[in-house]
Design an enzyme around this catalytic site. Structure first.
Site, mmCIF file in Angstrom:
data_model
loop_
_atom_site.group_PDB
_atom_site.id
_atom_site.type_symbol
_atom_site.label_atom_id
_atom_site.label_comp_id
_atom_site.label_asym_id
_atom_site.label_seq_id
_atom_site.Cartn_x
_atom_site.Cartn_y
_atom_site.Cartn_z
ATOM 1 N N HIS A 127 -3.448 -3.729 -9.041
ATOM 2 C CA HIS A 127 -3.823 -2.930 -8.389
ATOM 3 C C HIS A 127 -5.103 -1.636 -8.765
ATOM 4 C CE1 HIS A 127 -4.672 -0.164 -5.139
ATOM 5 N NE2 HIS A 127 -4.816 -1.496 -3.991
ATOM 6 N N ASP A 204 5.372 -0.473 -10.903
ATOM 7 C CA ASP A 204 4.203 -0.309 -10.367
ATOM 8 C C ASP A 204 4.873 -1.221 -9.085
ATOM 9 O OD1 ASP A 204 3.066 -0.654 -7.482
ATOM 10 O OD2 ASP A 204 1.223 -0.896 -8.602
ATOM 11 N N GLN A 207 4.429 -2.471 -4.410
ATOM 12 C CA GLN A 207 4.525 -3.924 -3.282
ATOM 13 C C GLN A 207 6.609 -4.283 -2.802
ATOM 14 O OE1 GLN A 207 2.227 -4.801 -0.428
ATOM 15 N NE2 GLN A 207 0.860 -4.042 -1.837
ATOM 16 N N LYS A 230 4.186 2.248 2.286
ATOM 17 C CA LYS A 230 4.994 0.976 2.612
ATOM 18 C C LYS A 230 6.282 0.852 2.751
ATOM 19 C CE LYS A 230 0.974 0.205 -0.711
ATOM 20 N NZ LYS A 230 -0.301 -0.335 -0.159
ATOM 21 N N CYS A 368 -8.311 -4.218 -3.578
ATOM 22 C CA CYS A 368 -8.200 -3.125 -4.882
ATOM 23 C C CYS A 368 -7.910 -4.236 -5.457
ATOM 24 C CB CYS A 368 -7.769 -1.815 -4.567
ATOM 25 S SG CYS A 368 -8.025 -0.998 -3.086
HETATM 26 N N1 PMP Z 1 -0.366 -0.818 -6.709
HETATM 27 C C1 PMP Z 1 -0.116 -1.469 -5.634
HETATM 28 C C2 PMP Z 1 0.397 -3.016 -6.247
HETATM 29 C C3 PMP Z 1 -0.460 -1.277 -3.666
HETATM 30 O O1 PMP Z 1 -0.529 -2.779 -3.607
HETATM 31 C C4 PMP Z 1 -1.018 -0.387 -4.010
HETATM 32 C C5 PMP Z 1 -1.362 -0.411 -2.156
HETATM 33 N N2 PMP Z 1 -2.451 -1.179 -2.460
HETATM 34 C C6 PMP Z 1 -0.985 0.444 -5.137
HETATM 35 C C7 PMP Z 1 -0.434 0.297 -5.951
HETATM 36 C C8 PMP Z 1 -1.952 1.644 -4.786
HETATM 37 O O2 PMP Z 1 -1.067 2.645 -3.522
HETATM 38 P P1 PMP Z 1 -1.277 3.733 -2.940
HETATM 39 O O3 PMP Z 1 -2.738 3.974 -2.152
HETATM 40 O O4 PMP Z 1 0.143 3.908 -1.581
HETATM 41 O O5 PMP Z 1 -0.754 5.525 -4.179
#
Ligand code: PMP
Length: 409
Positions: A127, A204, A207, A230, A368
């Protein structure tokens, strides 16, 4: 209790008031759980009750409400500690979310350990949150960002990772589950390999935390980050887990109230962990909501949730694969309940807009993850991501809606 029991599924869905509504006169089918999950009334009620009865700033006052607020906040930290099986609450830092937590480590670790010529290793499926903070460190320090590639199924190529790992590598940062492909990465193997060269690893878990049991000691990861929103809690709260020794050695990040021991114009001393990294008034209500969300999930039973979400994924994969003109993007052997796809001759935005008119909320675009789209040479995908409150009937409706859209074009 099992999800295949219709009564039980109905009971679960009744916990999520937002699901019980119509969009454009169609029952809402919410399949955008990868972006954010809906909140059970247990969480909503706890937040409302907290504001109605307890609210007061934490770690500040000796008065009754402040002490009670602080107790709730610190209890939530202990709930998170148990949930991820950290050794100590000193290792559990409340942040604004995954992005904030990665920036915290990229900045402090970068400041202390990254110098010219060093390498930071991430993967092609990260991401943007797990790309850009590292890129910024590399720019500042004249270091190099190295990328572990994935194959056309969306699986990391482990041999390439092994080749890229070297004495120059100062940290590895990889996602447990790809938000755009659904791939579950072999993080334990990655951690073991990196540790052979004494390279720390950041996971990370944005997910994965809501889909799998996470045991930081068993994984032996050095840092692990995730977002509350999430995992059925409020937005604006997240977690940085870090091994105590490593966090202890890193410099402070943001300065301000709560992260200090003493302040003097000549010299300031910093608070011990975990407060060293919690400058300013933290989102203590968000933290409390996270504790309640975790309790809620544990009451339902994580094993049942995992099993049911796997059944949803298998069912949806089979059902959607049968549609002519639909191409799945991300066909790894090991996948979580995320399905990305494209439709022949139909732009993902058009498909998403039409699905919305049928009451079905999916995510469209690059998620993203622009490098992932570049890999496949596509503009974006349509992504359906499932949670344990989704049903097989909803997948049937998604299938039928896609066929209708194809007919319209
Ligand atoms: N890493 C991953 C794999 C994600 O899916 C996301 C959110 N889509 C993020 C980081 C960023 O998370 P946040 O916007 O809650 O900081």
């Amino acid at each position: 209790m099992m999800f295949t029991n219709k009564q039980f599924t109905n009971k679960i869905r009744a916990d999520f008031p937002i699901l019980n509504q119509e969009i454009y006169c169609k029952p809402l089918i919410y399949l955008d759980n990868g972006a954010t999950t809906q909140k059970p009334k247990q969480v909503i009620d706890a937040v409302s009750k907290f504001y109605s009865e307890t609210n007061s700033n934490i770690h500040r006052g000796v008065h009754f409400l402040s002490e009670k607020s602080t107790l709730h906040y610190e209890n939530a930290r202990e709930t998170v500690r148990q949930f991820v099986n950290a050794n100590s609450t000193k290792e559990i830092i409340f942040t604004k979310g995954t992005t904030d937590a990665i920036n915290l480590i990229a900045n402090t670790f970068g400041e202390k350990y990254i110098k010219e010529g060093d390498e930071i290793l991430i993967s092609e499926m990260e991401h943007h949150s797990n790309i850009v903070p590292w890129q910024m460190v590399c720019e500042r320090k004249n270091a190099t960002l190295k990328i572990i590639p994935f194959n056309d199924k969306g699986e990391l190529i482990f041999e390439e990772f092994e080749k890229l790992l070297s004495k120059k590598t100062k940290i590895v940062a990889v996602t447990h589950i790809s938000n755009s492909l659904g791939t579950i990465n072999p993080i334990k193997k990655i951690i073991e390999k990196a540790h052979k060269l004494n390279v720390p690893v950041l996971i990370d878990a944005a997910q994965s935390i809501q889909h799998f049991k996470t045991d930081v000691q068993e994984l032996d990861c050095d840092f692990l980050v995730f977002s509350g929103h999430k995992i059925y809690a409020e937005t604006g709260i997240g977690i940085l887990y870090g091994k105590e020794k490593l966090l202890e050695a890193l410099p402070p990040y943001q300065g301000g109230g709560d992260m200090i021991k003493t302040v003097d114009f000549e010299k300031t001393t910093y608070a011990d962990l975990p407060l060293k990294y919690e400058a300013g008034t933290s989102n203590y209500v968000g933290a409390i909501s996270l504790g309640v969300a975790i309790d809620y999930l544990q009451d339902i039973g994580f094993d049942d949730i995992i099993k049911y979400e796997k059944e949803l994924l298998d069912y949806a994969t089979k059902k959607l694969s049968s549609i002519k003109g639909l191409r799945l993007i991300g066909t790894a052997k090991n996948k979580a309940s995320v399905i990305s796809f494209i439709l022949e001759n139909i732009h993902n935005y058009d498909a998403g807009t039409l699905l919305d008119k049928m009451g079905i909320a999916v995510r469209t675009g690059t998620h993203c993850c622009q490098p992932v789209m570049k890999h496949f040479g596509i503009a974006g995908t349509i992504r359906a991501s499932f949670a344990f409150y989704n049903t097989f009937e909803e997948i049937d409706k998604l299938h039928d809606a896609i066929i209708r859209i194809q007919k319209l074009f």
